[in-house]
Structures are given as structure tokens and as C-alpha cells.
Scaffold this active site. Structure first.
Site, PDB file in Angstrom:
ATOM      1  N   ALA A 176      11.861 -36.697  -9.777  1.00 25.81           N
ATOM      2  CA  ALA A 176      12.162 -36.650 -11.581  1.00 25.81           C
ATOM      3  C   ALA A 176      12.539 -37.801 -12.165  1.00 25.81           C
ATOM      4  CB  ALA A 176      12.783 -35.681 -11.273  1.00 25.81           C
ATOM      5  N   TRP A 210      20.806 -36.890 -17.838  1.00 22.21           N
ATOM      6  CA  TRP A 210      18.990 -36.807 -17.058  1.00 22.21           C
ATOM      7  C   TRP A 210      18.329 -37.302 -17.270  1.00 22.21           C
ATOM      8  CZ3 TRP A 210      20.021 -32.850 -13.006  1.00 22.21           C
ATOM      9  CH2 TRP A 210      20.930 -32.172 -13.396  1.00 22.21           C
ATOM     10  N   GLY A 226      17.387 -37.640  -2.070  1.00 22.21           N
ATOM     11  CA  GLY A 226      16.774 -38.041  -3.210  1.00 22.21           C
ATOM     12  C   GLY A 226      15.715 -39.520  -1.868  1.00 22.21           C
ATOM     13  N   GLU A 258       0.361  -1.554   0.201  1.00 19.87           N
ATOM     14  CA  GLU A 258       0.451  -0.268  -0.598  1.00 19.87           C
ATOM     15  C   GLU A 258       0.857   0.805   0.044  1.00 19.87           C
ATOM     16  OE1 GLU A 258      -0.147  -2.322   1.833  1.00 19.87           O
ATOM     17  OE2 GLU A 258      -2.165  -2.912   2.521  1.00 19.87           O
ATOM     18  N   GLU A 306      14.025 -31.992  -2.256  1.00 17.77           N
ATOM     19  CA  GLU A 306      14.787 -32.784  -3.385  1.00 17.77           C
ATOM     20  C   GLU A 306      15.757 -34.130  -3.091  1.00 17.77           C
ATOM     21  OE1 GLU A 306      16.677 -29.214  -6.755  1.00 17.77           O
ATOM     22  OE2 GLU A 306      16.476 -31.236  -7.162  1.00 17.77           O
ATOM     23  N   SER A 349      21.690 -40.928 -13.680  1.00 15.75           N
ATOM     24  CA  SER A 349      20.196 -40.229 -13.088  1.00 15.75           C
ATOM     25  C   SER A 349      20.803 -38.578 -14.249  1.00 15.75           C
ATOM     26  CB  SER A 349      20.371 -39.944 -11.934  1.00 15.75           C
ATOM     27  OG  SER A 349      21.447 -38.809 -11.742  1.00 15.75           O
ATOM     28  N   CYS A 383      -2.214  -3.845   6.692  1.00 16.41           N
ATOM     29  CA  CYS A 383      -2.167  -3.680   8.810  1.00 16.41           C
ATOM     30  C   CYS A 383      -2.155  -3.069   9.309  1.00 16.41           C
ATOM     31  CB  CYS A 383      -0.590  -4.666   8.906  1.00 16.41           C
ATOM     32  SG  CYS A 383       0.347  -3.168   7.963  1.00 16.41           S
TER      33      CYS A 383
HETATM   34  N1  LIG Z   1      18.591 -36.264 -12.270  1.00 15.53           N
HETATM   35  C1  LIG Z   1      17.546 -35.222 -11.795  1.00 15.53           C
HETATM   36  C2  LIG Z   1      18.056 -34.481 -11.027  1.00 15.53           C
HETATM   37  N2  LIG Z   1      18.346 -34.934 -10.315  1.00 15.53           N
HETATM   38  C3  LIG Z   1      18.609 -34.151  -8.575  1.00 15.53           C
HETATM   39  C4  LIG Z   1      19.220 -34.262  -7.731  1.00 15.53           C
HETATM   40  O1  LIG Z   1      18.713 -35.018  -6.596  1.00 15.53           O
HETATM   41  C5  LIG Z   1      20.033 -33.258  -7.482  1.00 15.53           C
HETATM   42  O2  LIG Z   1      18.931 -32.012  -6.681  1.00 15.53           O
HETATM   43  C6  LIG Z   1      20.632 -32.692  -9.292  1.00 15.53           C
HETATM   44  O3  LIG Z   1      21.285 -33.466  -9.114  1.00 15.53           O
HETATM   45  C7  LIG Z   1      21.312 -31.171  -8.551  1.00 15.53           C
HETATM   46  O4  LIG Z   1      21.893 -30.933  -9.103  1.00 15.53           O
HETATM   47  P1  LIG Z   1      22.960 -29.947  -9.674  1.00 15.53           P
HETATM   48  O5  LIG Z   1      21.910 -28.723  -7.917  1.00 15.53           O
HETATM   49  O6  LIG Z   1      22.237 -29.297 -10.524  1.00 15.53           O
HETATM   50  O7  LIG Z   1      24.367 -29.518  -8.795  1.00 15.53           O
HETATM   51  N3  LIG Z   1      16.432 -33.552 -11.265  1.00 15.53           N
HETATM   52  C8  LIG Z   1      15.896 -33.368 -11.862  1.00 15.53           C
HETATM   53  O8  LIG Z   1      14.806 -32.196 -11.991  1.00 15.53           O
HETATM   54  N4  LIG Z   1      15.515 -34.024 -12.593  1.00 15.53           N
HETATM   55  C9  LIG Z   1      16.949 -34.642 -13.539  1.00 15.53           C
HETATM   56  O9  LIG Z   1      17.077 -35.562 -14.383  1.00 15.53           O
HETATM   57  N1  LIG Z   2       2.868  -7.729   3.356  1.00 20.56           N
HETATM   58  C1  LIG Z   2       2.297  -6.557   3.801  1.00 20.56           C
HETATM   59  C2  LIG Z   2       1.436  -7.199   5.100  1.00 20.56           C
HETATM   60  N2  LIG Z   2       1.712  -7.936   5.598  1.00 20.56           N
HETATM   61  C3  LIG Z   2       1.538  -8.206   7.419  1.00 20.56           C
HETATM   62  O1  LIG Z   2       2.190  -6.674   8.372  1.00 20.56           O
HETATM   63  C4  LIG Z   2       3.178  -8.359   8.750  1.00 20.56           C
HETATM   64  C5  LIG Z   2       4.352  -7.629   8.626  1.00 20.56           C
HETATM   65  O2  LIG Z   2       4.449  -6.756   9.154  1.00 20.56           O
HETATM   66  P1  LIG Z   2       5.413  -6.095   9.184  1.00 20.56           P
HETATM   67  O3  LIG Z   2       6.753  -6.599  10.220  1.00 20.56           O
HETATM   68  O4  LIG Z   2       5.461  -4.523   9.449  1.00 20.56           O
HETATM   69  O5  LIG Z   2       6.591  -5.822   7.673  1.00 20.56           O
HETATM   70  C6  LIG Z   2       2.575  -9.537   8.283  1.00 20.56           C
HETATM   71  O6  LIG Z   2       3.401 -10.571   8.943  1.00 20.56           O
HETATM   72  C7  LIG Z   2       1.466  -9.542   7.515  1.00 20.56           C
HETATM   73  O7  LIG Z   2       0.043  -9.699   8.639  1.00 20.56           O
HETATM   74  N3  LIG Z   2       0.449  -6.152   5.250  1.00 20.56           N
HETATM   75  C8  LIG Z   2       0.097  -5.099   4.247  1.00 20.56           C
HETATM   76  O8  LIG Z   2      -0.931  -4.689   4.981  1.00 20.56           O
HETATM   77  N4  LIG Z   2       0.270  -5.140   3.124  1.00 20.56           N
HETATM   78  C9  LIG Z   2       1.832  -5.558   2.671  1.00 20.56           C
HETATM   79  O9  LIG Z   2       2.667  -5.327   2.102  1.00 20.56           O
HETATM   80 ZN   LIG Z   3       1.095  -2.795   5.590  1.00 17.01          ZN
END
Ligand SMILES: Nc1c(/N=C/[C@H](O)[C@H](O)[C@H](O)COP(=O)(O)O)[nH]c(=O)[nH]c1=O
Ligand SMILES: Nc1c(N[C@@H]2O[C@H](COP(=O)(O)O)[C@@H](O)[C@H]2O)[nH]c(=O)[nH]c1=O
Ligand SMILES: [Zn+2]
Length: 362
Positions: free
Chosen positions: A154, A170, A295, A52, A293, A168, A75
Site C-alpha cells: 500500500a 493510514w 515491509g 457433488e 504484507e 504510515s 474424484c
Molecule cells: N499503513 C498501511 C498498511 N500497513 C500495513 C502494515 O504493513 C501492517 O500490516 C499493518 O500495520 C498491520 O496492522 P494491523 O494488522 O491492522 O494491526 N497497509 C495498508 O493496506 N494501508 C496502509 O495505509
Molecule cells: N474438493 C473436491 C475434489 N477435490 C479433489 O479431491 C482431493 C481431495 O480428496 P479428499 O481428501 O477425499 O477430500 C483434492 O486433492 C482434489 O484432487 N474433488 C471432487 O470431486 N469434488 C470436490 O468437491
Molecule cells: Zn470428490
């Protein structure tokens, strides 16, 4: 444009803050005067201005007698920022259209009440469902103080995450893997088990084509601290890494990691790491959204505890079979169908050659 149209605009503006505002909700605001949009705003970071505030500041003197559409009840408390309800009153806004009330006990209707007592017309409930769909993480974390858990797997068409030889990379294609990195960029934490670290030496960072996207905190469940000292996650310094260990790990082993950049070893006071203790700890550390993620063993433990709020499944059009080839969820498993974790399919879409299914436990 009707109220719904302006509120949908506010809902879309709110999305600018996705993944950046935790533990606060994402919020969008649109100020309209004489049928023209004169101010828009989104909450972008906890502790910074609310939606706001940006919208009213942009509207300047046009805020007087204007209508403001806001996706969450303004808020009424002094948190890290002053109350928005007072700001709207001070700027003599004529009408406030609120999509949904704020469950935060500090607000919870007090903002609306304050506005009405100041003689401002307030309408509540326009596009409520779409506005609520913006903040599952905020509602969950506010209520439970533990992270909202998204389990991602995946697999091949026959449910495998690797071949019998452990290969795995990919399984899924570029489009699906890009989608995964988008999820990483909006999560506070990404969690894998030490077996994934040992098998893949993953970096667990967000690598989007344009190099944007923040890195989640990397969380490794590693009961007896088997994470190799030369693993990427403890050497690349690309993101904080928290290794959660059990109480059997001795002092000198803990010390091995003390000079690793951005690495924290958190020791739970239990021999094996229960999911609930891990989630309680992460909640206390301010992790509001957690991307699991795997395993297979880790996924199995989250399933057993039913500590899952959303499931993202990518299925590749490949068949590899193999009795010993790992599937996406291992562990001891649920014995009866009656105890299965029942989910509702929220969406099915094609991503390149793969299928992506989003589902949520009932
Ligand atoms: N093997 C596959 C996945 N495999 C995800 C694995 O659990 C592991 O998060 C990845 O090897 C993370 O590698 P990095 O953070 O990118 O270096 N996840 C996917 O979405 N597709 C696949 O084919
Ligand atoms: N982000 C958001 C609200 N968030 C509200 O205010 C709390 C966080 O307050 P503060 O610690 O002051 O940022 C949050 O837990 C939720 O209840 N309210 C709103 O009017 N407008 C905003 O854009
Ligand atoms: Zn607010």
C-alpha cells in the site's frame, strides 16, 4: 438456461469455499433435471463432503437421469472422502458436464474415465478458464508443495509506504483496508518481517465490519528473534503466531516464548532466512496460500527470489516524497531492467479514493 449458464452457476457456488478448503480446491456442483435446478453444492472444508455429495443429496431421487455440472472433474480415489464418480454412477446420473480436469495424480482423468465406462455421457471443458481461475492456490501447492504467494503493498502515488519520519497510518483509505482484510480472511498465512512488528506492533488479524472472517496464521520472519515479548502478535492469542528464526538464536532466548499463547518458534538450520527455505518449511506445515504484507525488506527478499505469484498494489492519491522515505520494495534490488520481475496487469479498479492493481508475474 444453457450448459454455460448452469456451469457459471456452479462456478459461483464454488466461491462459497474460498479460503476454507486448502489444501483442497474449491468446487461447485449443480444438478439439473428437466430444466430445473434440483441440487447445488460446494466443497467447504478439506476432509468434509465434496461439492457433488451435497448436490446429489439435495436432488435425492431426482438425481436419476439428471445432468450434473461440476467445476472440477469428479474424484475417483478414496482420499478423506469416498469417490464422487462412484456416487454419480450409483445415483444413475445421465450426463456429467465437467469444466476442467483435476491435475491431482490421484484423479487426472480417472474420474472421467470411470464415468464413461459406466455409460454416462461426459462433456469436458465448458467454462474451463473461469473454473481454473478459481484454484490458482490448489494447482500451485499441488505442483510445488510451497505456498502460493500474494505480495501486497500500500503506497502513496510516489511509491512510499511511510513518511521520512516513519508515519504510515493510514496511507490508504477504509475501502482499501477492508479489501486487505478480505484477503487476510481467505489466506492460510500472513507474513511480515520483524521490522513491521517493531514499527507497527500489528495484530495481523482479520477485522471485517461484521466480525466474520477467519484469522490467518501469523508468520514473522525474525532471524535473531527480536520480536518484543510484549508484542500483540505474541500476546493477544487471537491467532497462532509462528516466528521463524535462524540458527544463531540460543536456547534460553527460544524459551522466552514457550508459554506465549499459540506461539511457535521455528528454527531454520541457516544463519539468515532464505525465502526458499521459509516457503519449503511453510509448505511442509500445510500453508497453501501466503499473504505477504511486507515491509520493504521482506518484499525485497521475495522479489529477489522471484517467489511471488500475485501482486496486490493499493495506491493512495497522496504525495510525500523524501529520499529516505521507504518504498514498498526494499532490499538490495534488481540491478538491470532485463532482470525485472515482469508482471501482467490483471485488473485496475478504484476503491474509495485509492486505486487497486492486481498483477501476476509472467
Ligand atoms: N499503513 C498501511 C498498511 N500497513 C500495513 C502494515 O504493513 C501492517 O500490516 C499493518 O500495520 C498491520 O496492522 P494491523 O494488522 O491492522 O494491526 N497497509 C495498508 O493496506 N494501508 C496502509 O495505509
Ligand atoms: N474438493 C473436491 C475434489 N477435490 C479433489 O479431491 C482431493 C481431495 O480428496 P479428499 O481428501 O477425499 O477430500 C483434492 O486433492 C482434489 O484432487 N474433488 C471432487 O470431486 N469434488 C470436490 O468437491
Ligand atoms: Zn470428490
Amino acid at each position: 438456461m444453457r450448459d454455460q449458464d448452469y456451469m457459471n452457476l456452479a462456478i459461483n457456488v464454488a466461491k462459497a469455499g474460498l479460503g476454507q478448503t486448502n489444501p483442497n480446491p474449491v468446487v461447485g456442483a449443480v444438478v439439473v433435471k428437466d430444466g430445473r435446478v434440483v441440487g447445488i453444492g460446494a466443497h467447504l472444508k478439506a476432509g468434509e463432503a465434496h461439492a457433488e455429495v451435497y448436490a446429489i443429496h439435495m436432488a435425492r431421487e431426482k438425481a436419476e437421469n439428471a445432468t450434473i455440472y461440476v467445476t472440477l472433474e469428479p474424484c475417483s480415489h478414496h482420499g478423506k472422502t469416498p469417490p464422487c464418480a462412484d456416487l454419480l454412477i450409483k445415483n444413475k446420473v445421465k450426463r456429467v458436464v465437467v469444466a476442467t480436469t483435476d491435475p491431482n495424480p490421484l484423479v487426472a482423468g480417472k474420474g472421467i474415465k470411470k464415468l464413461r465406462e459406466a455409460g454416462i455421457e461426459v462433456e469436458v471443458g465448458i467454462c474451463k478458464a473461469s473454473a481454473d481461475a478459481l484454484n490458482p492456490v490448489f494447482y500451485h501447492y499441488l505442483d510445488k508443495k510451497i505456498p502460493y504467494v500474494t505480495l501486497k503493498s500500500a503506497t502513496t502515488l510516489d511509491g512510499k509506504i511511510a513518511t521520512v519520519t516513519g508515519e504510515s497510518k493510514w496511507i490508504t483509505g477504509d475501502a482499501a483496508r477492508l479489501d486487505v482484510h478480505l484477503y487476510r480472511s481467505i489466506h492460510d498465512g500472513i507474513l511480515v518481517g520483524v521490522n513491521t512488528v517493531l514499527a507497527d506492533d500489528p495484530s495481523l488479524t482479520t477485522r471485517l465490519p461484521d466480525g466474520t472472517g477467519k484469522n490467518p496464521i501469523r508468520i514473522i520472519l525474525d532471524t535473531s528473534l527480536r520480536t518484543p515479548l510484549e508484542a500483540k502478535v505474541v500476546n493477544d492469542g487471537n491467532a497462532p503466531t509462528w516466528i521463524i528464526v535462524g540458527n544463531q538464536v540460543n536456547r534460553e532466548k527460544l524459551n522466552d516464548f514457550q508459554d506465549k499463547p499459540g506461539v511457535r518458534v521455528l528454527q531454520l538450520n541457516e544463519q539468515t532466512l532464505s525465502v526458499n527455505s521459509v516457503l519449503t518449511l511453510l509448505g511442509q506445515e500445510g500453508i497453501a496460500s501466503l499473504f505477504v504484507e511486507g515491509g520493504a525488506e521482506i518484499n525485497g527478499s521475495f522479489l529477489k527470489e522471484k517467489a511471488i505469484n500475485q501482486v496486490i498494489t493499493y495506491i493512495a492519491p497522496k504525495l510525500i516524497g523524501g529520499k529516505l522515505a521507504p518504498t514498498s520494495i526494499g532490499g538490495s534490488g534488481i540491478e538491470t531492467l532485463g532482470e525485472a520481475l515482469q508482471v501482467v496487469i490483471k485488473s485496475v479498479e478504484q476503491l474509495g479514493d485509492d486505486v487497486k492493481i492486481v498483477s501476476e508475474p509472467i
